[in-house]
Write a protein that holds these residues in place. Sequence first.
Motif, PDB file in Angstrom:
ATOM      1  N   GLU A 106      49.320 106.188   8.397  1.00 19.91           N
ATOM      2  CA  GLU A 106      48.698 105.227   9.532  1.00 19.91           C
ATOM      3  C   GLU A 106      47.360 106.058   9.812  1.00 19.91           C
ATOM      4  O   GLU A 106      47.208 107.309  10.447  1.00 19.91           O
ATOM      5  CB  GLU A 106      49.542 105.282  10.860  1.00 19.91           C
TER       6      GLU A 106
ATOM      7  N   GLY B  73      43.621 105.080  11.585  1.00 17.39           N
ATOM      8  CA  GLY B  73      42.624 104.067  11.871  1.00 17.39           C
ATOM      9  C   GLY B  73      43.397 102.483  12.087  1.00 17.39           C
ATOM     10  O   GLY B  73      42.701 101.558  11.796  1.00 17.39           O
ATOM     11  N   GLY B  74      44.668 102.468  12.337  1.00 18.21           N
ATOM     12  CA  GLY B  74      45.338 101.357  12.637  1.00 18.21           C
ATOM     13  C   GLY B  74      45.759 100.658  11.515  1.00 18.21           C
ATOM     14  O   GLY B  74      46.453  99.731  11.181  1.00 18.21           O
ATOM     15  N   GLN B  75      45.551 101.101  10.072  1.00 18.62           N
ATOM     16  CA  GLN B  75      45.903 100.602   8.998  1.00 18.62           C
ATOM     17  C   GLN B  75      47.179 101.489   8.320  1.00 18.62           C
ATOM     18  O   GLN B  75      47.123 102.647   8.614  1.00 18.62           O
ATOM     19  CB  GLN B  75      44.915 100.987   7.623  1.00 18.62           C
ATOM     20  N   HIS B  76      48.072 101.071   7.769  1.00 24.31           N
ATOM     21  CA  HIS B  76      49.357 101.253   7.149  1.00 24.31           C
ATOM     22  C   HIS B  76      49.291 101.578   5.868  1.00 24.31           C
ATOM     23  O   HIS B  76      48.980 100.405   5.190  1.00 24.31           O
ATOM     24  CB  HIS B  76      50.578 100.763   7.543  1.00 24.31           C
TER      25      HIS B  76
END
Length: 65
Positions: free
Chosen positions: A29, A31-34
């Motif tokens: 994870e 910056g809010g991305q997976h």
Amino acid sequence: METGKKTVVEYMTRIAPREDAKPVFVFDEVGGQHILSEIQLANSDGYLLPAAAKKPHTHKEVKAN
């Protein structure tokens, strides 16, 4: 759901089987991305993917039942 589609994924290395032998997907994870970073198959070696290894990140596991 079977779509008949295939995807090729480049991996960095294989990793030892988990002690619980259950399938797991691990996401980095950032910056809010997976970003998918590990694929661990049941009773088999897993695969370490490039993902976000060089950036500060946390891990999120998705386990199969």
